[in-house]
Write a protein that holds these residues in place. Sequence first.
Motif, PDB file in Angstrom:
ATOM      1  N   ARG A   1     -56.210  59.387  -0.909  1.00 51.04           N
ATOM      2  CA  ARG A   1     -57.480  59.710  -1.569  1.00 51.04           C
ATOM      3  C   ARG A   1     -58.564  58.709  -1.182  1.00 51.04           C
ATOM      4  O   ARG A   1     -59.714  59.081  -0.922  1.00 51.04           O
ATOM      5  N   CYS A   2     -58.204  57.422  -1.153  1.00 53.69           N
ATOM      6  CA  CYS A   2     -59.201  56.393  -0.819  1.00 53.69           C
ATOM      7  C   CYS A   2     -59.694  56.513   0.617  1.00 53.69           C
ATOM      8  O   CYS A   2     -60.873  56.259   0.906  1.00 53.69           O
ATOM      9  N   ARG A   3     -58.797  56.887   1.522  1.00 55.26           N
ATOM     10  CA  ARG A   3     -59.155  56.930   2.945  1.00 55.26           C
ATOM     11  C   ARG A   3     -59.462  58.341   3.431  1.00 55.26           C
ATOM     12  O   ARG A   3     -59.802  58.538   4.599  1.00 55.26           O
ATOM     13  N   GLY A   4     -59.309  59.344   2.575  1.00 56.66           N
ATOM     14  CA  GLY A   4     -59.663  60.709   2.927  1.00 56.66           C
ATOM     15  C   GLY A   4     -58.800  61.321   4.011  1.00 56.66           C
ATOM     16  O   GLY A   4     -59.296  62.041   4.890  1.00 56.66           O
ATOM     17  N   ILE A   5     -57.484  61.043   3.963  1.00 57.33           N
ATOM     18  CA  ILE A   5     -56.577  61.585   4.978  1.00 57.33           C
ATOM     19  C   ILE A   5     -55.465  62.385   4.306  1.00 57.33           C
ATOM     20  O   ILE A   5     -55.135  62.156   3.132  1.00 57.33           O
ATOM     21  N   PRO A   6     -54.846  63.337   5.023  1.00 55.58           N
ATOM     22  CA  PRO A   6     -53.716  64.087   4.453  1.00 55.58           C
ATOM     23  C   PRO A   6     -52.510  63.186   4.251  1.00 55.58           C
ATOM     24  O   PRO A   6     -52.270  62.254   5.026  1.00 55.58           O
ATOM     25  N   VAL A   7     -51.745  63.509   3.206  1.00 50.76           N
ATOM     26  CA  VAL A   7     -50.555  62.735   2.863  1.00 50.76           C
ATOM     27  C   VAL A   7     -49.363  63.678   2.759  1.00 50.76           C
ATOM     28  O   VAL A   7     -49.432  64.725   2.094  1.00 50.76           O
ATOM     29  N   VAL A   8     -48.260  63.298   3.413  1.00 54.96           N
ATOM     30  CA  VAL A   8     -47.037  64.106   3.444  1.00 54.96           C
ATOM     31  C   VAL A   8     -45.902  63.304   2.818  1.00 54.96           C
ATOM     32  O   VAL A   8     -45.656  62.162   3.212  1.00 54.96           O
ATOM     33  N   TYR A   9     -45.216  63.919   1.861  1.00 53.22           N
ATOM     34  CA  TYR A   9     -44.036  63.286   1.247  1.00 53.22           C
ATOM     35  C   TYR A   9     -42.787  63.884   1.860  1.00 53.22           C
ATOM     36  O   TYR A   9     -42.600  65.097   1.866  1.00 53.22           O
ATOM     37  N   ASP A  10     -41.910  63.024   2.381  1.00 49.40           N
ATOM     38  CA  ASP A  10     -40.639  63.450   2.966  1.00 49.40           C
ATOM     39  C   ASP A  10     -39.534  63.235   1.933  1.00 49.40           C
ATOM     40  O   ASP A  10     -39.101  62.105   1.698  1.00 49.40           O
ATOM     41  N   ALA A  11     -39.093  64.312   1.300  1.00 40.66           N
ATOM     42  CA  ALA A  11     -38.069  64.231   0.249  1.00 40.66           C
ATOM     43  C   ALA A  11     -36.690  64.306   0.889  1.00 40.66           C
ATOM     44  O   ALA A  11     -36.151  65.389   1.119  1.00 40.66           O
ATOM     45  N   HIS A  12     -36.100  63.160   1.172  1.00 37.39           N
ATOM     46  CA  HIS A  12     -34.789  63.114   1.813  1.00 37.39           C
ATOM     47  C   HIS A  12     -33.702  63.649   0.895  1.00 37.39           C
ATOM     48  O   HIS A  12     -32.688  64.171   1.369  1.00 37.39           O
ATOM     49  N   GLU A  13     -33.871  63.464  -0.416  1.00 42.40           N
ATOM     50  CA  GLU A  13     -32.868  63.884  -1.389  1.00 42.40           C
ATOM     51  C   GLU A  13     -33.568  64.442  -2.622  1.00 42.40           C
ATOM     52  O   GLU A  13     -34.771  64.250  -2.813  1.00 42.40           O
ATOM     53  N   ASP A  14     -32.789  65.126  -3.459  1.00 34.60           N
ATOM     54  CA  ASP A  14     -33.289  65.578  -4.748  1.00 34.60           C
ATOM     55  C   ASP A  14     -33.289  64.357  -5.665  1.00 34.60           C
ATOM     56  O   ASP A  14     -32.235  63.908  -6.132  1.00 34.60           O
ATOM     57  N   LEU A  15     -34.470  63.807  -5.932  1.00 32.96           N
ATOM     58  CA  LEU A  15     -34.570  62.523  -6.628  1.00 32.96           C
ATOM     59  C   LEU A  15     -33.959  62.567  -8.017  1.00 32.96           C
ATOM     60  O   LEU A  15     -33.269  61.633  -8.427  1.00 32.96           O
ATOM     61  N   VAL A  16     -34.194  63.638  -8.754  1.00 38.85           N
ATOM     62  CA  VAL A  16     -33.672  63.717 -10.122  1.00 38.85           C
ATOM     63  C   VAL A  16     -32.148  63.773 -10.102  1.00 38.85           C
ATOM     64  O   VAL A  16     -31.467  63.060 -10.850  1.00 38.85           O
ATOM     65  N   LYS A  17     -31.572  64.593  -9.220  1.00 39.75           N
ATOM     66  CA  LYS A  17     -30.111  64.662  -9.129  1.00 39.75           C
ATOM     67  C   LYS A  17     -29.526  63.355  -8.616  1.00 39.75           C
ATOM     68  O   LYS A  17     -28.398  62.988  -8.955  1.00 39.75           O
ATOM     69  N   GLN A  18     -30.282  62.641  -7.788  1.00 38.11           N
ATOM     70  CA  GLN A  18     -29.798  61.387  -7.217  1.00 38.11           C
ATOM     71  C   GLN A  18     -29.510  60.346  -8.301  1.00 38.11           C
ATOM     72  O   GLN A  18     -28.656  59.470  -8.116  1.00 38.11           O
ATOM     73  N   ILE A  19     -30.194  60.441  -9.423  1.00 38.82           N
ATOM     74  CA  ILE A  19     -29.962  59.500 -10.518  1.00 38.82           C
ATOM     75  C   ILE A  19     -28.499  59.509 -10.944  1.00 38.82           C
ATOM     76  O   ILE A  19     -27.939  58.473 -11.328  1.00 38.82           O
ATOM     77  N   GLU A  20     -27.855  60.676 -10.845  1.00 34.54           N
ATOM     78  CA  GLU A  20     -26.451  60.781 -11.260  1.00 34.54           C
ATOM     79  C   GLU A  20     -25.518  59.972 -10.368  1.00 34.54           C
ATOM     80  O   GLU A  20     -24.392  59.700 -10.759  1.00 34.54           O
TER      81      GLU A  20
END
Length: 372
Positions: free
Chosen positions: A105-124
């Motif tokens: 947002r500060c730099r005005g560029i696109p941001v991509v999140y790479d979800a390697h795992e299901d974060l919520v399930k990973q808690i288990e």
Amino acid sequence: MTPQHTGAGARVAHLSTVHQSWDNRILNKECRALAEAGFDVHLVISAEADRVTHGVQVHAIKRRGRAARLVASQLEAWRALDRIRPQLLHFHDPELIPMAVAYGRCRGIPVVYDAHEDLVKQIETKPYLRGAAKGVARAAAARLVSLANRRCDAIVTVIDEIGQTFSPEREGRERPVVVVKNLPWAADFAPREGSARERTAVYTGDISVERGLERMLDAVEATDSHLVTAGRCLVDEKRLTGSTRVDHRGLVPPSGLPGIIGEGQVGLVLLSRLPNYEHSLPTKVFEYMACGIPFLASDFAYWRELFGGLDAGLFVDPDDQPAIRAALAELLDDPERCARMGANGRRAVEERFGFEAESGKLVALMERLLAS
């Protein structure tokens, strides 16, 4: 061969403060694919020193513990990104979601999140979280995922099931959710030449109890065999180095994996029955197949559906230790069957399971985001 595209020199930064600097998915697959397509690729990650690898400029930041990463590492990463001045940011750690969203947002560029795992399930899978602490961690994970879902310009993930947890729309407009499977570069894994070490199994990847350490140690002891391991040890390393049956090579770069895997008659993937594992895409299985050796894997329904028709390995109940011993002995005692299964697996990688096809999806996404 990698599909031919042109990134027209667009500057893309990948970011991780958690993963090691030779991470197979981040560096050897995604960054490499973009560099080969003509992008100007930079990787900000914990490393010993700056370097250039696969045409990727690696910018080293200090490795820190979990608490220090949340402040010091993120500040250091922000400064590194400002020196690079990327046109797109692609990040890989859930803990970076607030920082990456803010940077974009500060730099005005696109941001991509790479979800390697299901974060919520990973808690288990976290043994140090119990009771109320696990509930708090699960709620925090859900909030982080929600933030990524609402604010990131695109999501990249490894399997369809994780991709389906993210919305294909954001603020009333289409938002890309792209599955880039964690497959091996077929060209990097030449089939083994010659024979494997006699009565030897192999395991590559993070080493922990949940990932089958006790099962593997018991099985090689019971079958009078040996185990070659390569990867990050998440338990007391003496459990490995203290055994005469285990040859532990430590953490090795991706280029070193084919040779190590090729030493084994069988590749092991005996993960525990945990939600995050049962619906994962097992990179190790693909790498074993690429090297032409059969696998012995946990009997997960998702894995059976994916690999069951290939005749490239065996499945076993990870909670049935006698069955694991019997299955390992069955393979080790039949080299001809191992060779046949290994050939089946190699053929499947060449025809269906190579990263060569996946790389095109990532390149197309980058071109789309940069053109918008």
